[in-house]
Design a protein around this motif. Structure first.
Motif, PDB file in Angstrom:
ATOM      1  N   TYR A 466       0.901  -1.129  -0.057  1.00  0.00           N
ATOM      2  CA  TYR A 466      -0.026   0.049   0.125  1.00  0.00           C
ATOM      3  C   TYR A 466       0.932   1.365   0.193  1.00  0.00           C
ATOM      4  N   ASP A 467       0.630   2.290  -1.008  1.00  0.00           N
ATOM      5  CA  ASP A 467       1.500   3.342  -0.805  1.00  0.00           C
ATOM      6  C   ASP A 467       0.556   4.572  -1.034  1.00  0.00           C
ATOM      7  N   GLY A 468      -0.655   4.576  -0.525  1.00  0.00           N
ATOM      8  CA  GLY A 468      -1.394   5.597  -0.516  1.00  0.00           C
ATOM      9  C   GLY A 468      -1.464   6.710   0.756  1.00  0.00           C
ATOM     10  N   ASN A 469      -2.109   7.772   0.808  1.00  0.00           N
ATOM     11  CA  ASN A 469      -2.063   8.557   1.802  1.00  0.00           C
ATOM     12  C   ASN A 469      -2.922   8.473   3.019  1.00  0.00           C
ATOM     13  N   LEU A 470      -2.397   8.193   3.991  1.00  0.00           N
ATOM     14  CA  LEU A 470      -2.839   7.830   5.357  1.00  0.00           C
ATOM     15  C   LEU A 470      -3.755   9.129   5.898  1.00  0.00           C
ATOM     16  N   ASN A 471      -3.234  10.221   5.629  1.00  0.00           N
ATOM     17  CA  ASN A 471      -3.850  11.590   5.831  1.00  0.00           C
ATOM     18  C   ASN A 471      -5.277  11.679   5.331  1.00  0.00           C
ATOM     19  N   GLU A 472      -5.516  11.101   4.344  1.00  0.00           N
ATOM     20  CA  GLU A 472      -6.654  11.155   3.445  1.00  0.00           C
ATOM     21  C   GLU A 472      -7.539  10.212   4.150  1.00  0.00           C
ATOM     22  N   VAL A 473      -7.313   9.159   4.376  1.00  0.00           N
ATOM     23  CA  VAL A 473      -7.757   8.289   5.374  1.00  0.00           C
ATOM     24  C   VAL A 473      -8.446   8.724   6.584  1.00  0.00           C
ATOM     25  N   GLY A 474      -7.565   9.409   7.351  1.00  0.00           N
ATOM     26  CA  GLY A 474      -8.025   9.952   8.671  1.00  0.00           C
ATOM     27  C   GLY A 474      -9.069  10.981   8.227  1.00  0.00           C
ATOM     28  N   LYS A 475      -9.100  11.721   7.141  1.00  0.00           N
ATOM     29  CA  LYS A 475      -9.983  12.675   6.825  1.00  0.00           C
ATOM     30  C   LYS A 475     -11.491  12.091   6.812  1.00  0.00           C
ATOM     31  N   TYR A 476     -11.334  10.818   5.975  1.00  0.00           N
ATOM     32  CA  TYR A 476     -12.604  10.083   5.758  1.00  0.00           C
ATOM     33  C   TYR A 476     -13.122   9.755   7.057  1.00  0.00           C
ATOM     34  N   MET A 477     -12.581   9.272   8.099  1.00  0.00           N
ATOM     35  CA  MET A 477     -13.069   8.704   9.349  1.00  0.00           C
ATOM     36  C   MET A 477     -13.426  10.135  10.032  1.00  0.00           C
ATOM     37  N   HIS A 478     -12.677  11.098  10.184  1.00  0.00           N
ATOM     38  CA  HIS A 478     -13.393  12.405  10.632  1.00  0.00           C
ATOM     39  C   HIS A 478     -14.564  12.974  10.338  1.00  0.00           C
ATOM     40  N   ASP A 479     -14.810  12.875   8.691  1.00  0.00           N
ATOM     41  CA  ASP A 479     -15.909  13.343   8.090  1.00  0.00           C
ATOM     42  C   ASP A 479     -17.024  12.452   8.759  1.00  0.00           C
ATOM     43  N   GLN A 480     -16.827  11.259   8.980  1.00  0.00           N
ATOM     44  CA  GLN A 480     -17.819  10.205   9.364  1.00  0.00           C
ATOM     45  C   GLN A 480     -18.421  10.436  10.933  1.00  0.00           C
ATOM     46  N   LEU A 481     -17.398  10.798  11.793  1.00  0.00           N
ATOM     47  CA  LEU A 481     -17.504  11.359  13.047  1.00  0.00           C
ATOM     48  C   LEU A 481     -18.540  12.392  13.047  1.00  0.00           C
ATOM     49  N   LEU A 482     -18.476  13.252  12.147  1.00  0.00           N
ATOM     50  CA  LEU A 482     -19.194  14.521  12.218  1.00  0.00           C
ATOM     51  C   LEU A 482     -20.657  14.244  11.807  1.00  0.00           C
ATOM     52  N   THR A 483     -20.808  13.309  11.230  1.00  0.00           N
ATOM     53  CA  THR A 483     -22.246  12.648  10.917  1.00  0.00           C
ATOM     54  C   THR A 483     -23.163  11.724  12.025  1.00  0.00           C
ATOM     55  N   CYS A 484     -22.176  11.379  12.948  1.00  0.00           N
ATOM     56  CA  CYS A 484     -22.774  10.565  13.798  1.00  0.00           C
ATOM     57  C   CYS A 484     -23.582  10.900  14.805  1.00  0.00           C
ATOM     58  N   GLU A 485     -24.667  10.352  15.180  1.00  0.00           N
ATOM     59  CA  GLU A 485     -25.805  10.972  16.059  1.00  0.00           C
ATOM     60  C   GLU A 485     -25.784  10.224  17.307  1.00  0.00           C
ATOM     61  N   ASP A 486     -25.766   8.898  17.116  1.00  0.00           N
ATOM     62  CA  ASP A 486     -25.789   7.929  18.304  1.00  0.00           C
ATOM     63  C   ASP A 486     -24.461   7.952  19.168  1.00  0.00           C
ATOM     64  N   GLU A 487     -24.370   7.150  20.272  1.00  0.00           N
ATOM     65  CA  GLU A 487     -23.304   7.042  21.013  1.00  0.00           C
ATOM     66  C   GLU A 487     -22.326   6.159  20.260  1.00  0.00           C
ATOM     67  N   ILE A 488     -21.021   6.426  20.487  1.00  0.00           N
ATOM     68  CA  ILE A 488     -19.896   5.623  19.764  1.00  0.00           C
ATOM     69  C   ILE A 488     -19.341   4.685  20.560  1.00  0.00           C
ATOM     70  N   GLU A 489     -19.234   3.361  20.077  1.00  0.00           N
ATOM     71  CA  GLU A 489     -18.551   2.204  20.603  1.00  0.00           C
ATOM     72  C   GLU A 489     -17.206   2.307  20.241  1.00  0.00           C
ATOM     73  N   PHE A 490     -16.220   2.078  21.185  1.00  0.00           N
ATOM     74  CA  PHE A 490     -14.624   1.927  21.163  1.00  0.00           C
ATOM     75  C   PHE A 490     -14.501   0.535  20.896  1.00  0.00           C
ATOM     76  N   ASN A 491     -13.388   0.271  20.210  1.00  0.00           N
ATOM     77  CA  ASN A 491     -12.641  -0.910  20.078  1.00  0.00           C
ATOM     78  C   ASN A 491     -11.455  -0.875  21.066  1.00  0.00           C
ATOM     79  N   THR A 492     -11.659  -1.601  22.069  1.00  0.00           N
ATOM     80  CA  THR A 492     -10.713  -1.574  23.138  1.00  0.00           C
ATOM     81  C   THR A 492      -9.622  -2.573  23.271  1.00  0.00           C
ATOM     82  N   ILE A 493      -9.417  -3.388  22.040  1.00  0.00           N
ATOM     83  CA  ILE A 493      -8.432  -4.279  21.817  1.00  0.00           C
ATOM     84  C   ILE A 493      -7.093  -3.578  21.662  1.00  0.00           C
ATOM     85  N   SER A 494      -5.866  -3.953  22.747  1.00  0.00           N
ATOM     86  CA  SER A 494      -4.965  -3.299  22.411  1.00  0.00           C
ATOM     87  C   SER A 494      -4.063  -3.531  20.943  1.00  0.00           C
ATOM     88  N   ARG A 495      -3.131  -2.578  20.616  1.00  0.00           N
ATOM     89  CA  ARG A 495      -2.530  -2.847  19.337  1.00  0.00           C
ATOM     90  C   ARG A 495      -1.101  -3.134  19.627  1.00  0.00           C
TER      91      ARG A 495
END
Length: 651
Positions: A466-495
Motif C-alpha cells: 500500500y502506498d496511499g495517503n494515510l492523512n486522506e484516510v484519517g479525513k474520511y474517518m473524521h468526516d464520518q464522525l461529524l455525521t454520527c448521531e448515536d453514542e460511539i462504541e470504542f474498540n478496546t483491543i490493544s494494538r
C-alpha cells in the motif's frame, strides 16, 4: 525409521547371540527416544524373555551428569542387585558391594582407538560370580550428555558387550556426541580460541569495518565446540563398539497420540484427541518438528487453562472459539519459550488481550493474552486476567457475528477479506485495500472498525502493498464522525506494532479521532446514556462493552449519575437486581482498581447508602437476599478501593 521398524530391529539384535556389539537409536533432541524405550521397547524385551528358564533382566540408566566410569559402574551394579534383592535393607548392602566392584572396574578398564586392553583374568572372574552380566539388557540413555570422556565410556560399554555377553542399547543424538567435553572448563578454552587477536562482538555492532577475526558470542561457542568436541574420536571408534545405528524419525501423529495418552486423561484427553489435527498444525507453524519435551510441557501447562475454561464456559455458545484461541496462543508461547526465543509482548496496565505483530510469521496478528504469558513464562495464574480475556473474546466474537451478517448483506465490505491476505496474490491485496478505502469514504464502517483499518493500512504500507495517503484516510474517518448521531462504541483491543514508527503513525491519526469521539459521547448527555439502562440486561451488556471507556475516564457512577442508577434499581425485579450487580462488578473488575476509580469512591458510598435506605422490592427473604447481594458487591469494591489506598500510603 518409525516406531515399529525400530522395535523390529532391536528384537532382531536381542535374538542374535552372535552379536557382541551395542546397538544405537539416534534421533534429534525431543523426538521421543526415551518414551520409545520406556513405553514400548521395555515391554517388548519383557515379552521376548517370557517363558525362558534363564531370563535376561532389563535396565535403564541415564548417562546425564555421570562423570566417571566408576560412577557408571556403581549405577550398573546397583540396578542389577536391587532387582535381585528388591527391598530397602538389601539395597543398602548392594551399595556397599557396588563400591568394591566399581573400584575394580574403574582400575581395570582402558581403551584406545586401536582396541581394548583390560586385566580380564582378575576382573571378570570376580564380577561374573556376582554380577551375571550376561543376563542383562542395559539401555544407556543421554549418551551425548555424558561427562565421561568418550574413549573411556566406549571402553566400558565394549567390555559389557564383548566380554560379559551383555546386550546394550544406546539412546543418543548422534551429531552431538562428544560436545559435553567442549563445554567444560570454558574460560580457558575461550581464551585459547580467542588467542591471536580475535575478539567478541555483539550482533548489534556495525560489521562493515570489522575484520574476519571478530566473532559473535554464538560464533565463539560454535568454534569452541568444533575445536574441542570429541565427536571426531567417536567417529573413529564407533565401529568397534556399535554394530548398528537406527535413526528414529517418528510420525507427528504417532508422537501426539503417545503424549495425549501418556500425559492427559478424561475429558481433557478427549478434547486433545478431538483437536489433534488443529494442534499439530499450530506446532508445525512454529517451524519445528514435533518435540516430545515441548509438546509434553504444553500439555501440562494447557490443562490449567482447559480446566478453568471448561468449568466456567463449557455451556457457552462461544466455548469452542475461545478454546481454539487459547490453544493457538499457548502453543506459540510454549514454543518460543522452550526455544529461548524472546517474544515479550509488553502489557500496559488494564490490558488483557491484544493483537500482536510478527512480521512474515504465520502467527502474525494473532490475539495475545496476558494470563497465558504469565502462566507459560512465570507459572503464575492470573484469574482476573483469564476472565477479562474470555469476556473480551466473547464481545469480539459477538461483534464478528454482527459484522459477518453485514458482510453477507453487503458484499462491498472487504475489511474481513484482508484478514486472509496470506492466501491472496499481491494484486488481490491491493484491490481489497482500495475497496476498503472506497467503502470507508462511503461511510460503510463504524468507529469501532477505524483502529483495525488504520493498523492494516500501516502494516501493508511497511510490507510494500500500500502506498496511499494515510492523512486522506484519517479525513474520511473524521468526516464520518461529524455525521454520527448515536453514542460511539470504542474498540478496546490493544494494538502492537513491529516498529515504533508504526505505532507513532497510528497514534498520530487515531488519537485525535478518539478524543473527538469521547467528546461526542459526552455531548450526548446523560439522557442518551439512560437509554442504555431501559432494563437490567441492557445495563449489564453496556457495562461489559464500555468497561474500558469508563476505565479511561476513571469514573463510572459519578459519570452516569447516582440517581440514574437508583431509579433503574427501583423499577427492577429480583432477577434483574442480580444482573445489575454483575454489571457493576464488571466495571470495577481491575487488579489496580484504586488507581483507576479513585474519584468514584464518594459516588459509590452515596449509591450504597441510597440503596440501603431505598424502599424497593418486597420484604420477602429472597428479595432481601438480592438487595443484600448488590449492597455486598458495592461494599467489596469500596473495601478494595480503601485497601489499595492504604497500601499506597504505607509505601
Amino acid at each position: 525409521m518409525n516406531r515399529d521398524e525400530i522395535i523390529s530391529q532391536v528384537i532382531e539384535y536381542l535374538q542374535d547371540d552372535t552379536s557382541n556389539s551395542a546397538i544405537m537409536i539416534s534421533g534429534i533432541w525431543g523426538c521421543g527416544k526415551t518414551h520409545l524405550y520406556k513405553h514400548y521397547l521395555a515391554d517388548e524385551i519383557t515379552k521376548l524373555e517370557a517363558g525362558k528358564n534363564k531370563r535376561r533382566k532389563n535396565f535403564y540408566i541415564s548417562l546425564y551428569g555421570i562423570k566417571s566410569v566408576e560412577d557408571l559402574s556403581k549405577e550398573v551394579i546397583i540396578s542389577f542387585m536391587t532387582s535381585e534383592w528388591n527391598n530397602e535393607k538389601n539395597a543398602k548392602q548392594v551399595i556397599k558391594t557396588a563400591d568394591g566392584v566399581a573400584s575394580i572396574l574403574s582400575k581395570s578398564i582402558s581403551f584406545s582407538s586401536n582396541g581394548v586392553g583390560v586385566k580380564l583374568e582378575d576382573l571378570f572372574g570376580k564380577i561374573r560370580k556376582m554380577l551375571k552380566a550376561g543376563d542383562m539388557v542395559i539401555c544407556f540413555d543421554d549418551l551425548e550428555r555424558s561427562n565421561i570422556q568418550i574413549n573411556e565410556l566406549f571402553g566400558f560399554i565394549d567390555n559389557l558387550t564383548e566380554h560379559c555377553n551383555c546386550k546394550v542399547i544406546l539412546l543418543a543424538d548422534e551429531k552431538n556426541i562428544g560436545k559435553m567435553y567442549a563445554n567444560t572448563n570454558l574460560e580457558n578454552k575461550y581464551l585459547t580460541v580467542l588467542s591471536g587477536g580475535r575478539k567478541v562482538i555483539t550482533k548489534d555492532e556495525d560489521k562493515t569495518n570489522i575484520s574476519k577475526e571478530c566473532l559473535t558470542f554464538e560464533g565463539l561457542k560454535k568454534l569452541c565446540e568444533e575445536v574441542y568436541s570429541e565427536n571426531y574420536i567417536y567417529r573413529d571408534i564407533k565401529e568397534k563398539v556399535i554394530g548398528n545405528t537406527l535413526y528414529y524419525t517418528p510420525s507427528t501423529e504417532e508422537t501426539l497420540n503417545d503424549l495425549f495418552c501418556a500425559i492427559s486423561k478424561g475429558d481433557y484427553k478427549n478434547c486433545l484427541i478431538a483437536k489433534q489435527k488443529f494442534i499439530l498444525d499450530k506446532f508445525l507453524l512454529c517451524g519445528n518438528d514435533i518435540n516430545y519435551r515441548i509438546v509434553g510441557c504444553w500439555i501440562r501447562k494447557f490443562k490449567k487453562i482447559y480446566d478453568e475454561l471448561h468449568r466456567e464456559y463449557n455451556s457457552h455458545v462461544y466455548y469452542d472459539s475461545i478454546l481454539d484461541n487459547y490453544l493457538i496462543y499457548s502453543i506459540y508461547c510454549i514454543c518460543m519459550d522452550m526455544n529461548n526465543i524472546s517474544f515479550a509482548t509488553g502489557w500496559e496496565p488494564n490490558s488483557y488481550a491484544k493483537r500482536i505483530v510478527r512480521k512474515k510469521s504465520p502467527f502474525d496478528k494473532i490475539l495475545a493474552h496476558r494470563f497465558i504469558d504469565e502462566w507459560v513464562i512465570g507459572s503464575r495464574w492470573n484469574k482476573i486476567a483469564f476472565y477479562q480475556s474470555s469476556k473480551e473474546l466473547i464481545e469480539a466474537f459477538k461483534r464478528n457475528e454482527e459484522l459477518l451478517k453485514q458482510y453477507e448483506l453487503d458484499e462491498r465490505k472487504h475489511l474481513r477479506k484482508l484478514a486472509e491476505w496470506r492466501s491472496l496474490s499481491d494484486d488481490e491485496v491491493k484491490t481489497f485495500i482500495s475497496e476498503v478505502i472506497s467503502e470507508l469514504a462511503e461511510g460503510l464502517y463504524s468507529f469501532y472498525d477505524f483502529p483495525q483499518i488504520l493498523e492494516d493500512l500501516i502494516f501493508f504500507k511497511r510490507l510494500g502493498l500500500y502506498d496511499g495517503n494515510l492523512n486522506e484516510v484519517g479525513k474520511y474517518m473524521h468526516d464520518q464522525l461529524l455525521t454520527c448521531e448515536d453514542e460511539i462504541e470504542f474498540n478496546t483491543i490493544s494494538r502492537e506494532f513491529v516498529e515504533e514508527d508504526d505505532r507513532a503513525e497510528f497514534l498520530r491519526i487515531y488519537k485525535p479521532l478518539e478524543e473527538e469521539a469521547k467528546q461526542h459521547n459526552l455531548s450526548l448527555g446523560k439522557d442518551n446514556i439512560a437509554k442504555k439502562f431501559d432494563d437490567a440486561q441492557s445495563f449489564r451488556d453496556y457495562c461489559s462493552r464500555q468497561k474500558q471507556f469508563f476505565a479511561e475516564e476513571k469514573c463510572f457512577v459519578g459519570y452516569v449519575g447516582v440517581d440514574m442508577i437508583v431509579e433503574m434499581i427501583k423499577k427492577s425485579s429480583r432477577e434483574e437486581i442480580y444482573k445489575i450487580t454483575q454489571g457493576i462488578k464488571e466495571i470495577y473488575n481491575f487488579a489496580d482498581v484504586s488507581d483507576i476509580f479513585k474519584q468514584d469512591r464518594v459516588y459509590l458510598e452515596e449509591l450504597n447508602q441510597k440503596i440501603k435506605e431505598g424502599d424497593f422490592l418486597s420484604d420477602g427473604i429472597t428479595d432481601q437476599c438480592a438487595k443484600d447481594t448488590l449492597i455486598g458487591a458495592i461494599d467489596d469494591i469500596l473495601v478494595r478501593l480503601s485497601d489499595d489506598e492504604e497500601k499506597q500510603e504505607e509505601a
